[in-house]
Design a protein around this motif. Structure first.
Motif, short mmCIF file in Angstrom:
data_model
loop_
_atom_site.label_atom_id
_atom_site.label_comp_id
_atom_site.label_asym_id
_atom_site.label_seq_id
_atom_site.Cartn_x
_atom_site.Cartn_y
_atom_site.Cartn_z
N UNK A 268 0.84 -1.19 0.00
CA UNK A 268 0.00 0.00 0.00
C UNK A 268 0.88 1.24 0.00
N UNK A 269 0.41 2.29 -0.67
CA UNK A 269 1.11 3.56 -0.73
C UNK A 269 0.58 4.52 0.34
N UNK A 270 1.46 4.95 1.24
CA UNK A 270 1.06 5.97 2.20
C UNK A 270 1.32 7.36 1.66
N UNK A 271 2.37 7.51 0.84
CA UNK A 271 2.69 8.82 0.28
C UNK A 271 3.26 8.64 -1.11
N UNK A 272 3.90 9.69 -1.63
CA UNK A 272 4.44 9.65 -2.99
C UNK A 272 5.95 9.49 -2.99
N UNK A 293 -7.34 6.32 8.88
CA UNK A 293 -8.36 5.29 9.15
C UNK A 293 -8.30 4.13 8.17
N UNK A 294 -8.04 4.43 6.88
CA UNK A 294 -7.94 3.35 5.89
C UNK A 294 -6.69 2.51 6.12
N UNK A 295 -5.62 3.15 6.54
CA UNK A 295 -4.38 2.42 6.85
C UNK A 295 -4.59 1.48 8.03
N UNK A 296 -5.18 1.97 9.08
CA UNK A 296 -5.44 1.14 10.26
C UNK A 296 -6.34 -0.03 9.88
N UNK A 297 -7.35 0.22 9.06
CA UNK A 297 -8.24 -0.84 8.60
C UNK A 297 -7.47 -1.89 7.82
N UNK A 313 6.44 4.16 2.36
CA UNK A 313 6.51 5.41 3.11
C UNK A 313 7.89 6.01 2.90
N UNK A 314 7.95 7.12 2.20
CA UNK A 314 9.23 7.77 1.88
C UNK A 314 9.51 8.93 2.83
N UNK A 315 8.52 9.77 3.09
CA UNK A 315 8.70 10.91 3.96
C UNK A 315 8.61 10.54 5.43
N UNK A 316 9.21 11.36 6.30
CA UNK A 316 9.19 11.05 7.73
C UNK A 316 7.78 11.10 8.31
N UNK A 317 6.89 11.87 7.70
CA UNK A 317 5.50 11.90 8.15
C UNK A 317 4.79 10.60 7.84
N UNK A 318 5.01 10.07 6.65
CA UNK A 318 4.39 8.80 6.27
C UNK A 318 4.94 7.65 7.11
N UNK A 319 6.25 7.67 7.40
CA UNK A 319 6.85 6.63 8.23
C UNK A 319 6.22 6.64 9.62
N UNK A 320 6.04 7.82 10.18
CA UNK A 320 5.44 7.89 11.52
C UNK A 320 4.01 7.36 11.50
N UNK A 321 3.25 7.70 10.46
CA UNK A 321 1.88 7.19 10.37
C UNK A 321 1.87 5.66 10.26
N UNK A 322 2.84 5.12 9.52
CA UNK A 322 2.93 3.66 9.40
C UNK A 322 3.16 3.01 10.76
#
Length: 492
Positions: A268-272, A293-297, A313-322
């Motif tokens: 799955x892609x969290x970011x670009x 919410x979709x990621x958690x699901x 997840x490339x950016x530090x924001x996407x990594x934290x969300x992961x």
């Protein structure tokens, strides 16, 4: 009948049984092979078979089937190639291609549809950027997809617009699917031929296995090739998030298949990406392709279905969300091996957390070589913890390395050099470089662990699959998969 093979002359020597598994290694190999063994003489150091932990086989196959813009030195150079590709096509024929990279052009601004329309003679055109996170399309392609000034940006995507509000011809992230979803595809025969060429090319580079991030089209082709016999390279396939409902319905689990072709996780892609300016950063920049919410699901469903997750997840924001989404599911099941793909920028506060959660960093060292100047320009405050292989290793994170080909070259030796000597020679945060043993481990034993094959591959031990990469003086001399020589360098 030959029941054993002795790979002699290399260090260490290896004896392999007819079942494709190692009988003995080193001093015991000759005795284990027996006097009637077939002897294959090789020169060099025998490594466990090298694996690529993140590759796009479909994208590589498409390079054989569509217009390749890799290496185009300018927009004019790219358009010249479009002109030639369009000449034999009917007026409504699609020009499809990939590989353009505006950051290497003297005028690095993103191109528009105006010159593309002229080069293609008004035909529909769809050209993916090198990183696969943007597409350059013509006016005819926009019309075919029904995209105009009134079309809203899709969730997780962007339609670039000019001052008047009209589409410029650049589609980012999920907006690419508006045109990509209507492209004509190759026949099964054409796809299989290209895929076979790709697997042979990878064996030539010393690869014995890959972790593929592809669509059902790629899996279908691989299944047809597998039905004809062993593949030149072992493939562990990770299906896209869109196909998760099908896997749930059929009860597919991680590890389903055989050692040549098997299913492991859900991508799955969290970011670009950095290049498309869509990497999701903690400073608020970038594009979130998947909502939290979709990621958690997704994580909950995959854990319940016993399917692993591969989170781009490339950016530090996407990594934290992961990590936020994965935290409640630590040790979800016996073979739970969650992965963050790329992890190009990880905030130092998240590194130890990543290790404690058992999250694997599936990274591509060659990206740092290509991205260095752009990263310094766009991430000046965070490059000291970008592409941070050594810092992640020190924090206790397991590294699994690959290439992201065709985004970058699939050569694992180039990846090893990027992770070790290049960083020091370039004097670009050299403290983040790895030792050679650490880099080699990320291409072998840790890569095997990342797909649950640590008891089958990743080391030269009796009972393991006989997968080897023989290297001498910085060159691959031979590749062996399942005891078969899949490629061998001809004597000079």
């Amino acid at each position: 009948m030959i029941s054993t093979v002795l790979f002699a002359g290399c260090d260490p020597e290896v004896a392999c049984g007819v079942d494709g598994r190692i009988l003995a290694v080193g001093a015991a190999a000759r005795a284990a092979a027996g006097r009637k063994a077939e002897v294959v003489r090789l020169r060099g150091t025998s490594w466990p078979g090298l694996a690529d932990s993140h590759i796009h086989l479909e994208g590589l196959a498409d390079r054989h089937l569509t217009l390749d813009l890799t290496g185009a030195r300018s927009q004019t150079d790219a358009l010249t190639r479009v002109v030639e590709a369009a000449k034999p096509l009917p007026k409504d024929g699609w020009v499809v291609g990939s590989g353009w990279y505006n950051d290497s052009w003297s005028e690095p601004a993103f191109p528009t549809r105006k010159r593309l329309d002229q080069a293609a003679g008004g035909r529909p055109v769809y050209l993916r950027r090198k990183d696969g996170h943007s597409a350059w399309v013509s006016s005819a392609a926009l019309r075919s997809a029904g995209i105009d000034r009134n079309t809203e940006d899709p969730p997780g995507g962007q339609i670039d617009r000019d001052a008047q509000g009209d589409p410029t011809g650049i589609l980012r992230e999920t907006a690419m699917h508006l045109v990509g979803g209507i492209l004509p595809g190759p026949s099964d025969a054409a796809m299989d031929g290209a895929m076979a060429e790709v697997l042979d090319d990878l064996a030539r580079l010393g690869l014995t296995s890959v972790h593929a991030m592809d669509s059902a089209r790629g899996l279908g082709s691989l299944q047809r090739l597998r039905s004809r016999g062993p593949l030149p390279v072992r493939v562990t396939y990770n299906l896209p998030l869109a196909d998760l409902p099908h896997a749930e319905r059929m009860g597919v689990r991680s590890g389903w298949g055989d050692p040549w072709l098997r299913i492991w996780g859900v991508k799955a892609f969290l970011d670009g990406s950095l290049g498309s300016r869509t990497a999701e950063m903690l400073d608020g920049s970038g594009t979130a392709r998947l909502t939290q919410p979709d990621l958690v699901d997704m994580v909950e469903r995959c854990a319940h279905a016993e399917l692993n997750v591969c989170l781009h997840a490339i950016g530090d924001g996407a990594v934290r969300r992961a990590l936020d989404a994965l935290a409640p599911r630590r040790n979800a099941w016996a073979m739970w091996r969650p992965r963050i793909e790329h992890a190009q920028c990880v905030n130092p506060k998240d590194m130890t957390r990543m290790a404690k959660l058992g999250v694997i960093a599936s990274m591509q060292p060659i990206h740092a070589v290509a991205d260095r100047e752009l990263a310094d320009a766009m991430w000046p405050a965070v490059t000291k913890h970008a592409y941070a292989w050594r810092a992640l290793e020190r924090a206790g994170v397991r590294l699994a390395f690959g290439s992201d080909a065709p985004v970058e070259v699939a050569d694992p030796l180039a990846g090893i050099a990027a992770a070790t000597t290049w960083r020091r020679e370039a004097a670009w945060h050299p403290e983040l470089a790895l030792t050679r043993p650490s880099a080699l481990r990320a291409y072998t034993s840790s890569a095997a662990y990342a797909v649950g094959m640590e008891k089958e591959a990743g080391s030269l031990r009796a009972g393991r699959l006989c997968d080897m990469t023989v290297v001498d003086r910085g060159q691959v001399m031979a590749t062996i998969a399942g005891g078969r020589v899949t490629w061998r360098r001809k004597p000079a």
